[in-house]
Scaffold this motif. Structure first.
Motif, PDB file in Angstrom:
ATOM      1  N   SER A 197      57.211  91.457  62.926  1.00  0.00           N
ATOM      2  CA  SER A 197      56.875  90.151  62.373  1.00  0.00           C
ATOM      3  C   SER A 197      58.096  89.527  61.719  1.00  0.00           C
ATOM      4  O   SER A 197      58.854  90.201  61.021  1.00  0.00           O
ATOM      5  N   GLN A 254      57.876  85.343  75.515  1.00  0.00           N
ATOM      6  CA  GLN A 254      56.846  85.244  76.545  1.00  0.00           C
ATOM      7  C   GLN A 254      56.268  83.838  76.611  1.00  0.00           C
ATOM      8  O   GLN A 254      55.969  83.319  77.698  1.00  0.00           O
ATOM      9  N   VAL A 255      56.109  83.206  75.446  1.00  0.00           N
ATOM     10  CA  VAL A 255      55.625  81.817  75.409  1.00  0.00           C
ATOM     11  C   VAL A 255      56.568  80.899  76.175  1.00  0.00           C
ATOM     12  O   VAL A 255      56.137  80.054  76.970  1.00  0.00           O
ATOM     13  N   ASP A 280      56.191  81.523  79.896  1.00  0.00           N
ATOM     14  CA  ASP A 280      54.940  80.961  80.410  1.00  0.00           C
ATOM     15  C   ASP A 280      54.997  79.437  80.504  1.00  0.00           C
ATOM     16  O   ASP A 280      54.453  78.835  81.440  1.00  0.00           O
ATOM     17  N   VAL A 338      60.373  81.868  64.979  1.00  0.00           N
ATOM     18  CA  VAL A 338      59.635  83.115  65.180  1.00  0.00           C
ATOM     19  C   VAL A 338      58.882  83.454  63.901  1.00  0.00           C
ATOM     20  O   VAL A 338      59.450  83.444  62.816  1.00  0.00           O
ATOM     21  N   ARG A 347      53.135  74.701  72.486  1.00  0.00           N
ATOM     22  CA  ARG A 347      53.228  75.864  71.598  1.00  0.00           C
ATOM     23  C   ARG A 347      52.206  75.706  70.475  1.00  0.00           C
ATOM     24  O   ARG A 347      51.025  75.562  70.739  1.00  0.00           O
ATOM     25  N   ASP A 348      52.649  75.727  69.219  1.00  0.00           N
ATOM     26  CA  ASP A 348      51.713  75.586  68.103  1.00  0.00           C
ATOM     27  C   ASP A 348      51.650  74.151  67.590  1.00  0.00           C
ATOM     28  O   ASP A 348      51.091  73.895  66.512  1.00  0.00           O
ATOM     29  N   PHE A 359      59.399  93.225  68.348  1.00  0.00           N
ATOM     30  CA  PHE A 359      57.966  93.177  68.060  1.00  0.00           C
ATOM     31  C   PHE A 359      57.654  93.056  66.561  1.00  0.00           C
ATOM     32  O   PHE A 359      56.503  92.927  66.169  1.00  0.00           O
ATOM     33  N   LYS A 380      54.050  86.827  64.963  1.00  0.00           N
ATOM     34  CA  LYS A 380      53.792  87.468  66.254  1.00  0.00           C
ATOM     35  C   LYS A 380      55.044  88.110  66.854  1.00  0.00           C
ATOM     36  O   LYS A 380      54.962  88.822  67.855  1.00  0.00           O
ATOM     37  N   ALA A 426      59.302  88.994  70.801  1.00  0.00           N
ATOM     38  CA  ALA A 426      58.836  89.222  72.168  1.00  0.00           C
ATOM     39  C   ALA A 426      57.739  88.235  72.548  1.00  0.00           C
ATOM     40  O   ALA A 426      57.710  87.712  73.665  1.00  0.00           O
ATOM     41  N   TYR A 427      56.845  87.986  71.615  1.00  0.00           N
ATOM     42  CA  TYR A 427      55.755  87.034  71.873  1.00  0.00           C
ATOM     43  C   TYR A 427      56.306  85.639  72.159  1.00  0.00           C
ATOM     44  O   TYR A 427      55.883  84.978  73.116  1.00  0.00           O
ATOM     45  N   GLU A 428      57.262  85.179  71.350  1.00  0.00           N
ATOM     46  CA  GLU A 428      57.809  83.837  71.529  1.00  0.00           C
ATOM     47  C   GLU A 428      58.627  83.730  72.814  1.00  0.00           C
ATOM     48  O   GLU A 428      58.641  82.676  73.464  1.00  0.00           O
TER      49      GLU A 428
END
Length: 242
Positions: A208, A185-186, A189, A175, A6-7, A206, A178, A181-183
């Motif tokens: 922030s 998806q991470v 993936d 979270v 991740r980050d 969605f 982003k 939803a972005y997290e």
């Protein structure tokens, strides 16, 4: 071995994992060109919380905090550092603090970066342990900017410390800007699975979440009641891993 997860950056040495996380903040403070005007102590506390939330969420113990302040030491830097130190002390975190300020040029906008360095036993890391059939929930609520000030439904550093120390949390993902939803998806993936979201999920996926105001957690069905009671923040069941 060095791994990007991740980050985070994770460095493995035999059975020990060293974890590095970071966060930055800009245009928030009390300088002339800051867009959001807030007390400098809040700037320090908030940026520290975000950097540590990533570290704590994978089960690492913070060891070193490095603050890179794009402001002068007096008076702005001192106020930011006061907030950082207070946040550490109030949460019982004993770390080594180092950093730098900008003394060559005057600045008209606040800027700050924080890097956190921590350690965990490799086997205790809260990564790569999510499995099909586990539940995904959101703790806290996505808020950003002035919405964060005074909000009682956002994650605190104390909440992230609880997550770090709770074995029932299999994986946790703070979270940020982003959005949820972005997290999600991470996570999909990373694992190659699908998260089936609940029908009628009444939350903006969605939006922030600003300074890690909410956190996704993965856990087993039988631990649901425990996870709900883990903090006093809102609990929203998001879905199930398929």
């Amino acid at each position: 071995m060095i791994e990007r997860y991740r980050d985070l950056v994770i460095i493995y040495e035999e059975n020990i994992a060293f974890v590095i996380s970071c966060d930055s903040l800009g245009a928030i403070g009390n300088k002339e060109n800051d867009i959001l005007k807030v007390d400098e102590e809040i700037v320090g506390r908030t940026t520290l919380k975000v950097a540590l939330s990533e570290l704590l969420s994978v089960g690492a113990t913070p060891l070193v905090i490095s603050d890179t302040l794009s402001v002068e030491m007096h008076p702005t830097g001192e106020k930011i550092l006061k907030g950082i130190k207070k946040e550490l002390e109030e949460n019982g975190l004993n770390v080594v603090l180092t950093g730098s300020t900008e003394e060559n040029f005057s600045t008209s906008m606040t800027g700050i970066g924080i890097t956190a360095f921590g350690r965990a036993r490799k086997e205790d890391l809260k990564i790569k342990k999510a499995r099909k059939g586990m539940y995904v929930a959101l703790i806290g609520y996505p808020r950003v900017g002035s919405e964060v000030l005074g909000a009682e439904d956002v994650m605190t550093l104390k909440d992230y410390i609880k997550i770090s120390q709770t074995k029932e949390v299999v994986e946790a993902v703070p979270v940020g800007s982003k959005g949820i939803a972005y997290e999600l998806q991470v996570l999909e993936d990373l694992y190659g699975f699908r998260i089936k979201k609940d029908d009628g999920l009444n939350i903006d996926l969605f939006k922030s979440a600003g300074p890690a105001t909410c956190c996704l957690v993965v856990y087993r069905e039988e631990d649901t009641d425990f996870i709900k009671a883990m903090t006093d923040k809102p609990f929203t069941h998001v879905g199930i891993i398929e």
